[in-house]
Every structure is written in C-alpha cells, then in structure tokens.
Scaffold this motif. Structure first.
Motif, mmCIF file in Angstrom:
data_model
loop_
_atom_site.group_PDB
_atom_site.id
_atom_site.type_symbol
_atom_site.label_atom_id
_atom_site.label_comp_id
_atom_site.label_asym_id
_atom_site.label_seq_id
_atom_site.Cartn_x
_atom_site.Cartn_y
_atom_site.Cartn_z
ATOM 1 N N TYR A 1 99.293 28.716 -28.370
ATOM 2 C CA TYR A 1 100.111 29.004 -29.544
ATOM 3 C C TYR A 1 100.132 27.813 -30.507
ATOM 4 O O TYR A 1 100.139 28.006 -31.737
ATOM 5 C CB TYR A 1 101.535 29.348 -29.114
ATOM 6 C CG TYR A 1 101.638 30.652 -28.365
ATOM 7 C CD1 TYR A 1 101.558 31.872 -29.034
ATOM 8 C CD2 TYR A 1 101.823 30.672 -26.990
ATOM 9 C CE1 TYR A 1 101.662 33.074 -28.355
ATOM 10 C CE2 TYR A 1 101.923 31.862 -26.293
ATOM 11 C CZ TYR A 1 101.842 33.058 -26.979
ATOM 12 O OH TYR A 1 101.929 34.254 -26.303
ATOM 13 N N ALA B 1 96.985 27.940 -32.425
ATOM 14 C CA ALA B 1 97.010 29.027 -33.411
ATOM 15 C C ALA B 1 97.865 28.645 -34.614
ATOM 16 O O ALA B 1 97.528 28.955 -35.763
ATOM 17 C CB ALA B 1 97.544 30.296 -32.755
ATOM 18 N N LYS B 2 98.983 27.949 -34.374
ATOM 19 C CA LYS B 2 99.829 27.509 -35.486
ATOM 20 C C LYS B 2 99.112 26.489 -36.358
ATOM 21 O O LYS B 2 99.229 26.499 -37.585
ATOM 22 C CB LYS B 2 101.133 26.927 -34.950
ATOM 23 C CG LYS B 2 102.058 27.953 -34.316
ATOM 24 C CD LYS B 2 103.307 27.284 -33.785
ATOM 25 C CE LYS B 2 104.228 28.295 -33.109
ATOM 26 N NZ LYS B 2 105.449 27.645 -32.555
ATOM 27 N N GLN C 1 99.200 35.637 -33.978
ATOM 28 C CA GLN C 1 99.367 35.012 -32.668
ATOM 29 C C GLN C 1 99.555 36.067 -31.575
ATOM 30 O O GLN C 1 98.994 35.957 -30.485
ATOM 31 C CB GLN C 1 100.568 34.071 -32.683
ATOM 32 C CG GLN C 1 100.404 32.855 -33.566
ATOM 33 C CD GLN C 1 101.650 31.993 -33.581
ATOM 34 O OE1 GLN C 1 102.348 31.878 -32.582
ATOM 35 N NE2 GLN C 1 101.939 31.377 -34.726
#
Length: 315
Positions: free
Chosen positions: A212, A215-216, A225
């Motif tokens: 995550y 992905a951010k 996400q």
C-alpha cells in the motif's frame, strides 16, 4: 634397500585404505513407526465409517424404492428419471440457484465491506466486530424464530413501515409467494456476513503494508489500491469464501424449514428442504436420496470448476 622398499609397500597400502572414503551402506526404505501409522489410519477409519460408507449407502438407496419399513426394491435409474420430470424439483432448483446468487453475492460483498471498514485498529472497534459476528453463534432455528416474529402481520417490520409512512407496503411477508423466499434470505444473510467478515479480516491482516505504501507513492487512489493490491492479495481467501458460501447455500435448511417449510405453494422450496420433505415427511427415501445425490453433484461441480479456474488464474 630391497628390504625397506618391501616393508614400505604394505604400510602405504594400509594408509590408502584408511584415507579412502567409505561408501555409505545402502539400506532399504525406512518403515514408519507404528505411532505414525496409527495417526494416519485411525482418522481414515473414522472418516470411512462416518462419511464414505453412509455416502455409498445413500447412493445405493437412490437406486431403490424404499419407504423405510419394507425391504428396499431395486429400481435402477427410476428415481432420477422421475426427477427429470418433477415440476417441484425444477422449482426447487430455480429457487436454489436464486438463493445461491443473492445469498452468495450479498454475503461476499457484505463480509468484504465490513472487513475493510473494521480492519483498522481503533478504539472500540472490537465491539463492532463482536456485534457483527454474534449472529454466527446463534442457532439457525432460534434465528429463524426471532425473524418470524418480526415478519408477522402485526410485527416490528410492518410497524416500522407504518411509522415511516409506508403503510402500503405492509403485508404478510412469509405468507406471500412473491416475497417468502426473499424474506428468508435476510436472516440467512444476517448470520453469514459475520462469518465471511472474519475470513476476510484474516486475509487482510496477511497483506504486506509495504504494498500500500508503494501504491500511495505511485499516486494510486483508494479504489486503485483496492483493485490492484487488495483484490489480488485476497485471491486465496476468495477461493475459501466462495467454497464456504456455495456449501452453505446448498445446505440451507434450518431457516427455510423453520419459517415456511418450503411454502406457501412451494414458492420458497429449496433442494435441501425438498429432499427432507420427500424422505422424512413423505417417507420416500429412495427419491430423497436421489435428491441428495443431485445436491452433492451440483455442489461438487460448482466448487471444483471455480477452484480450477482460480488456480489457473493464479499461475
């Protein structure tokens, strides 16, 4: 010189024999200990006696005509031919397929949504998790009786509809053929969503938080996400959830039998309730076992086809 040379040869041969690596002695395959054999054979024996043998007997009875009192008479595939032309069986099959789609889809979506909402550790979050999981602890029969009081013509549901100005929607929910099946899906969902939520919570806890974070950093939105990180990581959990939902859908019996017994006019008849009614109410055990075999084949085929497709996609 001759004597020294002659004496050195046996010494050199002895040193070579001592230094030469010994070949390991070949032995046959080692036998497992009796304790290991016992741990394997005893559960297999229990499984054979409690599962396999009754299943074989059930298949044999499906090839007979038997009322549970007189000796069974062999009938071949007569029960299966009767099933092909049975309108109640076709109605039960349609209702079971509808139950599988609605009950399965809403259970998976509701359980996943609840798990996503409750996965983060906050103050008091355990209370909400326990509240959603609490219906799983209740007996299905007790759950059905509780919802039966809610569905009464003078029950809570009609009272709420009247209080909010929707009095025209009031009617006998379980006595109406058009709403009986849908009304019974609600208490089944009330119990199943909490169980599916626990399965998804376990899967979400196993996802690496670094995915995550990456992905951010790439600028992914919350939906991206979920689609590109969460769903792929939950693939193995999805296989378990789908298998559990299919099995629970095909063996859904307690709620339906406690509320309507498949009525009114077979409008909420499922394969499980029709099997029970045929075997234990009408005492036609041959046809009832044939229905049980049909349920097993249907469940086995759906689950295996899904798992094979899921494993191919993962590879």
């Amino acid at each position: 010189m001759t004597v020294a040379t002659t004496e050195a040869r046996p010494v050199t041969a002895a040193l070579r024999a001592a230094v030469r690596p010994r070949r390991p002695h070949r032995r046959g395959p080692s036998r497992p200990s009796p304790l290991i054999i016992g741990f394997v054979l005893i559960p297999l024996l229990v499984e054979a006696v409690s599962v396999f043998w009754p299943a074989i007997q059930g298949f044999y009875i499906s090839l007979t005509h038997w009322n549970g009192v007189n000796p069974p008479t062999f009938a071949g595939l007569a029960n299966y031919r009767q099933m092909a032309g049975d309108p109640v069986f076709r109605k039960a099959l349609e209702d079971t397929a509808l139950w599988l789609v609605l009950f399965g889809g809403l259970s998976a979506a509701g359980g996943l949504g609840a798990a996503l909402f409750l996965q983060r550790e906050r103050r008091g979050i355990a209370i909400y998790r326990a509240a959603l999981f609490l219906p799983v602890v209740f007996s299905l029969t007790a759950t059905a009786l509780m919802w039966q009081t809610l569905y009464q013509p003078n029950g809570v549901l009609n009272g709420v509809l009247s209080a909010v100005g929707l009095g025209g929607w009031q009617h006998a929910w379980l006595a109406n053929p058009s709403t009986a099946l849908y009304a019974q899906i609600v208490p089944a969902l009330w119990r199943e969503i909490g169980y599916v939520m626990v399965l998804y919570l376990a899967g979400l806890k196993g996802i690496d938080p670094a995915l995550y974070e990456a992905a951010k950093v790439d600028g992914a939105s919350a939906w991206q996400q979920f689609r590109n990180v969460t769903l792929p990581q939950l693939r193995s959990v999805n296989a378990v959830v789908v298998s559990v939902i299919i099995i629970d859908s095909l063996r859904s019996f307690d709620v339906v039998w406690s509320l309507t017994q498949g009525g009114p006019y077979n409008s909420s008849q499922l394969l499980s309730t029709y099997m029970y009614q045929t075997a234990f109410v009408n005492t036609d055990f041959g046809y009832g076992c044939a229905l049980a075999v049909a349920i097993f084949v249907l469940a086995f085929g759906v689950i295996v086809s899904y798992l094979v497709r899921a494993f191919k996609e993962s590879d």
